[in-house]
Design an enzyme around this catalytic site. Structure first.
Site, PDB file in Angstrom:
ATOM      1  N   GLY A 243       0.773  -1.093  -0.027  1.00 28.91           N
ATOM      2  CA  GLY A 243      -0.121   0.081  -0.003  1.00 28.91           C
ATOM      3  C   GLY A 243       1.093   1.344   0.338  1.00 28.91           C
ATOM      4  O   GLY A 243       2.169   1.387   0.630  1.00 28.91           O
TER       5      GLY A 243
ATOM      6  N   GLN B 280       2.934   9.819   1.080  1.00 26.22           N
ATOM      7  CA  GLN B 280       4.547   9.235   1.412  1.00 26.22           C
ATOM      8  C   GLN B 280       5.460   9.338   0.681  1.00 26.22           C
ATOM      9  O   GLN B 280       6.193   9.802   0.005  1.00 26.22           O
ATOM     10  CB  GLN B 280       3.841   7.924   1.253  1.00 26.22           C
ATOM     11  CG  GLN B 280       2.874   7.292   2.550  1.00 26.22           C
ATOM     12  CD  GLN B 280       2.938   5.370   2.690  1.00 26.22           C
ATOM     13  OE1 GLN B 280       1.976   5.534   2.224  1.00 26.22           O
ATOM     14  NE2 GLN B 280       4.165   5.058   3.140  1.00 26.22           N
TER      15      GLN B 280
ATOM     16  N   CYS C 235       5.436   0.108   6.948  1.00 25.96           N
ATOM     17  CA  CYS C 235       5.804   1.400   6.380  1.00 25.96           C
ATOM     18  C   CYS C 235       6.116   1.592   5.449  1.00 25.96           C
ATOM     19  O   CYS C 235       7.557   1.437   5.904  1.00 25.96           O
ATOM     20  CB  CYS C 235       4.973   2.198   7.749  1.00 25.96           C
ATOM     21  SG  CYS C 235       4.661   3.610   6.812  1.00 25.96           S
TER      22      CYS C 235
ATOM     23  N   HIS D 177      -4.643   1.492   7.358  1.00 30.20           N
ATOM     24  CA  HIS D 177      -2.709   2.311   7.382  1.00 30.20           C
ATOM     25  C   HIS D 177      -2.900   3.369   6.816  1.00 30.20           C
ATOM     26  O   HIS D 177      -2.324   4.130   7.524  1.00 30.20           O
ATOM     27  CB  HIS D 177      -2.271   1.149   7.752  1.00 30.20           C
ATOM     28  CG  HIS D 177      -0.854   1.434   7.867  1.00 30.20           C
ATOM     29  ND1 HIS D 177       0.079   0.885   8.166  1.00 30.20           N
ATOM     30  CD2 HIS D 177       0.225   1.783   6.818  1.00 30.20           C
ATOM     31  CE1 HIS D 177       1.640   1.939   8.636  1.00 30.20           C
ATOM     32  NE2 HIS D 177       1.221   1.645   6.803  1.00 30.20           N
ATOM     33  N   GLU D 178      -3.559   3.382   5.405  1.00 31.32           N
ATOM     34  CA  GLU D 178      -3.255   3.645   4.590  1.00 31.32           C
ATOM     35  C   GLU D 178      -4.065   5.298   4.782  1.00 31.32           C
ATOM     36  O   GLU D 178      -3.554   6.419   4.761  1.00 31.32           O
ATOM     37  CB  GLU D 178      -3.556   3.684   2.626  1.00 31.32           C
ATOM     38  CG  GLU D 178      -2.569   2.647   2.683  1.00 31.32           C
ATOM     39  CD  GLU D 178      -0.913   3.142   2.790  1.00 31.32           C
ATOM     40  OE1 GLU D 178      -0.471   4.037   2.505  1.00 31.32           O
ATOM     41  OE2 GLU D 178      -0.216   1.662   2.559  1.00 31.32           O
TER      42      GLU D 178
END
Length: 171
Positions: free
Chosen positions: A45, A50, A95, A137-138
């Site tokens: 992901g 990011q 991550c 999470h994303e």
């Protein structure tokens, strides 16, 4: 194009992302760059922030039973909103913005998500298991949060100490 993934403690990772308003060629290029970057970094992901783009865009491509990430299983999720969530699950997360660190995080086991695709079509879908975890999470990234913030105080202190040591060692 493969882009640089921002690494903790980069301040941009704290930025709150904005909704996408134009579903156009720029968005499609961003989605392709995100996909290329995620696959290159062996992630499942990636949120746009990011790679330094503060838009509510994330992609998820889970590995199938054969260990492959097939492009037809790719989710491109734009302007996501969790409309329902329930249950609890604990999963060891990692991550791309906190490379080499993994820890157990508690999240909802089941979510119902409303989102748009690359063409501006709205979808509503339910997710469980790793897909539900990955979406949450994303989505945290879109709010300027990292999974390490969900750790207990003691685990967070231990992480900070190890991370600083690792940064000093130049790894």
């Amino acid at each position: 194009m493969i882009r640089e993934v921002l690494v903790y403690p980069n301040k941009l990772l704290r930025e709150t992302s904005k909704d996408v308003t134009h579903f156009d060629a720029h968005l499609h290029t961003l989605l392709q760059d995100m996909y290329d970057t995620m696959i290159c970094r062996e992630g499942i992901g990636l949120a746009a922030i990011q790679i330094g783009v503060p838009l509510n865009v994330l992609i998820i491509n889970l590995v199938n039973e054969d260990g492959a990430q097939l492009s037809e299983n790719l989710y491109e999720i734009i302007n996501p909103v969790i409309v329902e969530k329930d249950g609890l699950t604990i999963y060891q997360e990692g991550c791309l913005s906190v490379p080499g660190y993994y820890d157990e995080v508690e999240r909802a086991a089941h979510i119902k998500l409303r989102y748009f695709d690359r063409n501006g079509e709205q979808h509503e879908e339910e997710f469980t298991d790793l897909m539900a975890i990955a979406v949450q999470h994303e989505m945290d990234h879109l709010k300027g949060r990292l999974f390490i913030e969900k750790l207990s105080y003691l685990k967070r202190k231990k992480f900070e100490k190890e991370w600083k040591k690792k940064q000093k060692a130049g790894k």
